[in-house]
Design an enzyme around this catalytic site. Structure first.
Site, PDB file in Angstrom:
ATOM      1  N   LYS A 145      -5.402   0.457   4.771  1.00  0.00           N
ATOM      2  CA  LYS A 145      -6.233  -0.216   3.768  1.00  0.00           C
ATOM      3  C   LYS A 145      -6.647  -1.584   4.298  1.00  0.00           C
ATOM      4  CE  LYS A 145      -5.975  -1.381  -1.206  1.00  0.00           C
ATOM      5  NZ  LYS A 145      -5.085  -1.371  -2.390  1.00  0.00           N
ATOM      6  N   SER A 196      -7.073   0.925  -6.442  1.00  0.00           N
ATOM      7  CA  SER A 196      -7.977   0.325  -5.489  1.00  0.00           C
ATOM      8  C   SER A 196      -7.900   0.907  -4.082  1.00  0.00           C
ATOM      9  CB  SER A 196      -7.704  -1.178  -5.415  1.00  0.00           C
ATOM     10  OG  SER A 196      -6.392  -1.412  -4.909  1.00  0.00           O
ATOM     11  N   SER A 198      -2.464   1.265  -7.731  1.00  0.00           N
ATOM     12  CA  SER A 198      -3.489   1.501  -6.708  1.00  0.00           C
ATOM     13  C   SER A 198      -3.145   2.476  -5.603  1.00  0.00           C
ATOM     14  CB  SER A 198      -3.909   0.186  -6.070  1.00  0.00           C
ATOM     15  OG  SER A 198      -4.798  -0.468  -6.924  1.00  0.00           O
TER      16      SER A 198
HETATM   17  N1  GLN Z   1      -6.271  -1.132 -11.244  1.00  0.00           N
HETATM   18  C1  GLN Z   1      -5.313  -2.200 -11.310  1.00  0.00           C
HETATM   19  C2  GLN Z   1      -6.022  -3.521 -11.167  1.00  0.00           C
HETATM   20  O1  GLN Z   1      -7.181  -3.508 -11.134  1.00  0.00           O
HETATM   21  C3  GLN Z   1      -4.305  -2.036 -10.216  1.00  0.00           C
HETATM   22  C4  GLN Z   1      -4.798  -2.453  -8.905  1.00  0.00           C
HETATM   23  C5  GLN Z   1      -3.780  -2.359  -7.839  1.00  0.00           C
HETATM   24  O2  GLN Z   1      -2.755  -1.713  -7.995  1.00  0.00           O
HETATM   25  N2  GLN Z   1      -4.047  -3.054  -6.756  1.00  0.00           N
HETATM   26  O3  GLN Z   1      -5.461  -4.555 -11.087  1.00  0.00           O
END
Ligand code: GLN
Length: 486
Positions: free
Chosen positions: A75, A150, A174
């Site tokens: 990532k 994400s 995410s």
């Molecule tokens: N969707 C959640 C957020 O927007 C989690 C994101 C993540 O785990 N990085 O913060």
């Protein structure tokens, strides 16, 4: 593309070379990327160099580890020396880290072949990978849908076999939610098990790096390679790392009686009926394998999303203060004075979602609202943790759906941040409590989109979590389905 173990056998028996395996991944990336957009940078040359080094070792009769010569995606919020690390933000468009993150260093030391950096929501804020400043990643099962987020790029790349395994980061879901949307396995480790050194910070008390794989075994192998104490991360835990791979046994009760708790609050309103059916069947399956099923209540679970959306933006507002146009990263063409340079830089360097979070966080931390919002959210966080502590007095592992729905259409939720936030209903409490969680494929909806089952473990019991996930996986065939993208 085969599993890590199969590829390893090919390599040691000299049936295939690491260069051939790497080239196959690179060819597939080249063929699929025009449709998928899972990678932000493809590191073909470095990958082939790394593969040649593995082949040289094999030729010299040296022993190689399981990950040697295995194509991996990373990532793009983990620093890679000499390779751009953008966090899918304009702010870091030209940032080339002068150092290597601890996790990627471990991969390189293990001889793994990093084929590229994968797309994400800007600074890992989002649930669909649509807030990337560069591209929208497609879901390999249906190109008109999102891969989740994400870590959507990593999940899509593994599902589409552009690489064998990949690294993601999980602050509120995410890794697990995109794993669920893309029909792969994704594990968020216990907070502190994997070093965050070199991971670009979003919300430091929640962020954790973890593995994606097409099988539980591949996921366990990657976790084993990245877990462990790191003096460069002050939150890193000094603990013995169990042999996750050896603990994988098809017999669910291989290590004695197993009690599974079904979190009552994750069923009901807002949960798609097709997801509910698949998860219910999975629980029956686990029972059939010999698990004792208990229904458990975590009454504060539903306050996870509201408390997370105070705590995570608060930490983000502090972490992202460093992007000021001076230290590194993007700088807007000079303003009239220092303040206007800062303001123009941050206004043009960050996307809408990141700015929204910085504003929420700054507000929640301001003198007048700190007690009312930030402190209150921290208290709720403690209550959620206590719910888990109570549940784990009676059961070994908890289950829930990973996400309330299957993959949604691109563009469907971008105009409504709250509906996007609600996607992480089931995953967020796990981060707030610092626990390990895994998503494994447990079915498909009527449109052929994957569904994920979330298993939540006790602190540092990744071994048990992987064992349950493995026994479930081996008794089903969901993980053998492949998206028809080629
Ligand atoms: N969707 C959640 C957020 O927007 C989690 C994101 C993540 O785990 N990085 O913060």
């Amino acid at each position: 593309m085969a599993s890590i173990r199969e590829l390893h056998e090919h390599l040691v028996k000299k049936e295939r070379s690491a260069v051939e395996i790497t080239q196959e991944a690179l060819d597939r990336i080249q063929a699929l990327e025009p449709k998928l957009h899972s990678f932000l940078h493809i590191t073909a040359q470095k990958a082939l160099e790394q593969a040649r080094a593995v082949d040289a070792k094999i030729a010299a009769g040296e022993e190689i580890g399981l990950l040697a010569g295995i194509p991996i995606g990373v990532k793009d919020n983990m620093c890679t020396k000499g390779i751009p690390t953008t966090c899918a933000s304009r702010m870091l468009e030209n940032f080339v880290p002068p150092y290597e993150s601890s996790v990627t260093q471990k991969l390189l030391d293990a001889g793994a072949v990093v084929v590229g950096k994968t797309n994400l929501d800007e600074f890992a804020m989002g649930s669909s990978t649509e807030s990337s400043a560069y591209q929208v990643t497609a879901n390999p099962w249906d190109l008109s849908r999102v891969p989740g987020g994400s870590s959507g790029g990593s999940a899509a790349a593994v599902a589409a076999e552009e690489c064998v395994v990949a690294l993601g980061s999980d602050t509120g879901g995410s890794i697990r939610q995109p794993a669920s949307f893309c029909g792969v396995v994704g594990l968020k480790p216990t907070y502190g098990l994997v070093s965050r050194y070199g991971l670009v910070a979003y919300a430091s008390s929640l962020d954790q790096i973890g593995p994606f794989g097409r099988s539980v075994e591949d996921t366990a192998i990657l976790l084993k390679a990245i877990a462990g104490y790191d003096p460069q991360d002050s939150t890193s835990l000094k603990v013995e790392i169990p042999d996750y791979i050896a603990s994988l046994k098809p017999d669910l009760k291989a290590r004695g009686k197993l009690r599974i708790g079904v979190i009552k609050e994750t069923f009901g309103e807002g949960l798609d009926s097709v997801v509910e059916q698949a998860v219910t069947k999975a629980i029956e399956q686990l029972q059939g394998l010999g698990a004792e099923i208990h229904v458990i209540s975590c009454p504060n679970f539903r306050y996870g999303v509201p408390s997370y959306y105070i705590i995570a933006p608060s930490e983000a507002s502090a972490n992202l203060a460093r992007y000021d146009g001076v230290k590194y990263g993007w700088r807007a063409p000079e303003g009239d004075n220092l303040l206007s340079m800062y303001m123009r830089t941050r206004a043009s360097g960050f996307g809408a979602e990141v700015k929204r979070r910085i504003m929420i966080g700054t507000y929640a931390l301001s003198a007048g609202y700190y007690d009312a919002y930030y402190i209150k959210a921290q208290k709720v966080r403690t209550l959620i943790k206590q719910d888990f502590d109570n549940a784990f007095k009676n059961v070994d592992v908890l289950v829930s759906p990973t996400a309330p729905t299957t993959a949604f259409k691109a563009g469907e939720k971008t105009a409504d941040p709250i509906s996007m936030y609600l996607n992480d209903l089931m995953t967020i409490p796990v981060n707030l409590a610092g626990l390990p969680g895994i998503s494994v494929p447990c079915g498909f909806d009527e449109q052929g989109l994957p569904i994920g089952l979330q298993l939540i473990g006790k602190v540092l019991r990744e071994d048990q979590l992987l064992q349950v996930a493995y026994a479930y996986e081996q008794s089903t065939s969901w993980h053998l389905n492949q998206p028809k993208i080629s």
